[in-house]
Design a protein around this motif. Structure first.
Motif, mmCIF file in Angstrom:
data_model
loop_
_atom_site.group_PDB
_atom_site.id
_atom_site.type_symbol
_atom_site.label_atom_id
_atom_site.label_comp_id
_atom_site.label_asym_id
_atom_site.label_seq_id
_atom_site.Cartn_x
_atom_site.Cartn_y
_atom_site.Cartn_z
ATOM 1 N N LEU A 68 0.860 -1.182 0.000
ATOM 2 C CA LEU A 68 0.000 0.000 0.000
ATOM 3 C C LEU A 68 0.894 1.228 0.000
ATOM 4 C CD1 LEU A 68 -2.715 1.523 0.316
ATOM 5 C CD2 LEU A 68 -2.395 1.296 2.793
ATOM 6 N N THR A 98 0.827 5.315 0.230
ATOM 7 C CA THR A 98 0.012 6.472 0.586
ATOM 8 C C THR A 98 0.891 7.708 0.613
ATOM 9 O OG1 THR A 98 0.355 6.022 2.942
ATOM 10 C CG2 THR A 98 -1.659 5.135 1.934
ATOM 11 N N TYR A 148 5.129 3.402 2.365
ATOM 12 C CA TYR A 148 4.887 2.073 1.809
ATOM 13 C C TYR A 148 4.701 1.092 2.954
ATOM 14 C CZ TYR A 148 6.915 4.265 -2.348
ATOM 15 O OH TYR A 148 7.186 5.102 -3.399
ATOM 16 N N LEU A 195 1.231 -5.470 2.683
ATOM 17 C CA LEU A 195 -0.090 -5.956 3.070
ATOM 18 C C LEU A 195 -0.044 -7.473 3.219
ATOM 19 C CD1 LEU A 195 -2.478 -3.846 0.779
ATOM 20 C CD2 LEU A 195 -1.712 -3.366 3.112
ATOM 21 N N SER A 216 -4.437 -4.151 9.807
ATOM 22 C CA SER A 216 -4.339 -3.697 8.420
ATOM 23 C C SER A 216 -4.319 -2.172 8.354
ATOM 24 C CB SER A 216 -5.521 -4.231 7.604
ATOM 25 O OG SER A 216 -5.546 -3.624 6.323
ATOM 26 N N LEU A 276 -5.566 -0.549 6.134
ATOM 27 C CA LEU A 276 -6.843 -0.161 5.533
ATOM 28 C C LEU A 276 -8.001 -0.237 6.531
ATOM 29 C CD1 LEU A 276 -6.544 -2.051 2.111
ATOM 30 C CD2 LEU A 276 -6.154 0.372 2.530
ATOM 31 N N LEU A 329 -9.056 7.073 1.583
ATOM 32 C CA LEU A 329 -8.055 6.601 0.631
ATOM 33 C C LEU A 329 -7.784 7.631 -0.459
ATOM 34 C CD1 LEU A 329 -9.041 2.837 0.247
ATOM 35 C CD2 LEU A 329 -7.322 3.871 1.741
ATOM 36 N N ALA A 346 -4.081 6.830 -2.163
ATOM 37 C CA ALA A 346 -3.630 5.455 -1.994
ATOM 38 C C ALA A 346 -3.481 4.737 -3.333
ATOM 39 C CB ALA A 346 -4.611 4.698 -1.098
ATOM 40 N N ILE A 391 -2.341 0.631 -4.635
ATOM 41 C CA ILE A 391 -1.924 -0.731 -4.323
ATOM 42 C C ILE A 391 -0.916 -1.174 -5.383
ATOM 43 C CG2 ILE A 391 -2.667 -3.107 -3.972
ATOM 44 C CD1 ILE A 391 -3.661 -1.174 -1.855
ATOM 45 N N SER A 402 -0.830 -2.188 -10.662
ATOM 46 C CA SER A 402 -1.237 -1.344 -9.541
ATOM 47 C C SER A 402 -2.692 -0.941 -9.695
ATOM 48 C CB SER A 402 -0.349 -0.096 -9.434
ATOM 49 O OG SER A 402 -0.713 0.878 -10.411
ATOM 50 N N HIS A 420 -6.770 4.362 -5.771
ATOM 51 C CA HIS A 420 -7.945 4.395 -4.896
ATOM 52 C C HIS A 420 -9.245 4.550 -5.674
ATOM 53 C CE1 HIS A 420 -8.291 8.790 -5.495
ATOM 54 N NE2 HIS A 420 -6.968 8.772 -5.477
#
Length: 307
Positions: free
Chosen positions: A192, A194, A206, A209, A233, A235, A243, A248, A250, A270, A273
């Motif tokens: 993840l 952000t 970073y 997850l 998590s 999240l 997000l 965000a 992934i 990737s 969000h």
């Protein structure tokens, strides 16, 4: 004295780039531009291996035409009496005959309808023959390298889902091998990314997850990669608005062993969000036919189950 533990950086830098762009493009390429390279950093073989098939074939064709044109100019410049059988009614015809003689010499075909008469013409023809043998050997090597190189053709679902999972929720996305080759021991790593303030400046963060399953032995059907969203998590209790504020993304790295080429293949992907769907599930992407065989429907990779 205690040293502060450095934050995790997978090699994509914590520095925030504004305006924000995704770290990995949808085609799997890293969003990094290289500048300041010199001619010493350019590798023709790597460039030709990595370019698309249409560009590669066009490059070969243009190289063939350019080489024959160059030698045709040399033969033409020697004069009309240097190539036996190249005579023509006009200069254009003589140049075309020189061009066709060059192609015969470069490919070592040698039909015998045109041949060099003078020493100079024979020297040029001998050098062109050597160049042709070496050039076609390189072209054959490039062609073999492109054909024999293993490459992952993994398909990813169009969206990632925030879906119900056991007594809570989870982040999910689907992966499938779009080719008929056999991929085994597939392994997934999911991070993840952000953007968060640090000392008044935005920086990238970073976080790995944890997954329900980090690997599968056989990637014969679809693989739904699941990250359970629990109290540990990053999240946990995050909303779509949260997000979006964190920008965000992934980041996904999948490795698998290609049983056909006996080599490891890698694929990147990737989800941003705004590519998340909330509160839905994936629909089945395969079924059993009357003969008892499993049938995988690639077009249903990202299908959503009706509510």
């Amino acid at each position: 004295m205690h040293m502060r533990k450095p934050s995790y950086d997978p090699g994509l830098t914590q520095q925030f780039t504004a305006p924000y762009r995704r770290v990995i493009d949808r085609n799997g390429n890293l969003n990094v531009q290289r500048r300041g390279a010199t001619w010493r950093d350019f590798h023709p073989y790597l460039h030709l291996i990595n370019m698309s098939w249409p560009a590669f074939l066009v490059t070969l064709f243009l190289g063939y035409v350019a080489t024959n044109t160059l030698f045709a100019v040399c033969y033409f410049a020697l004069g009309p009496d240097q190539l036996q059988g190249a005579e023509a009614a006009n200069e254009l015809g003589r140049f075309l005959n020189s061009f066709f003689f060059s192609s015969h010499t470069l490919t070592t075909v040698g039909y015998g309808n045109i041949w060099p008469k003078s020493t100079a013409a024979n020297f040029i023809a001998a050098f062109e023959s050597l160049l042709g043998v070496l050039g076609f050997a390189v072209a054959t090597g490039l062609l073999f390298g492109r054909v024999s190189r293993p490459s992952a053709r993994l398909g990813f679902s169009e969206n990632a889902l925030i879906a119900p999972y056991q007594d809570g929720s989870s982040l999910q996305f689907r992966v499938v091998n779009r080719r008929s080759n056999s991929l085994v021991e597939a392994n997934a790593q999911v991070m993840l990314m952000t953007v968060e303030p640090n000392g008044g400046k935005p920086v990238r963060r970073y976080q790995q997850l944890p997954l329900e399953r980090t690997s599968v032995l056989f990637l014969a059907l679809t693989w739904t990669v699941v990250h359970p969203i629990d109290e540990q998590s990053p999240l946990y209790r995050k909303t779509a608005a949260d997000l979006a504020e964190l920008q965000a993304e992934i980041i996904i790295l999948i490795k698998a062993y290609d049983d056909t080429f006996s080599q490891t293949v890698i694929s990147r992907y990737s989800y941003r969000h705004d590519e998340f769907l909330w509160g839905v599930r994936f629909a089945p992407a395969f079924h059993v036919d009357p003969a008892g065989d499993l049938v995988l429907e690639l077009r249903k990779l990202g299908a959503i189950a009706p509510q």
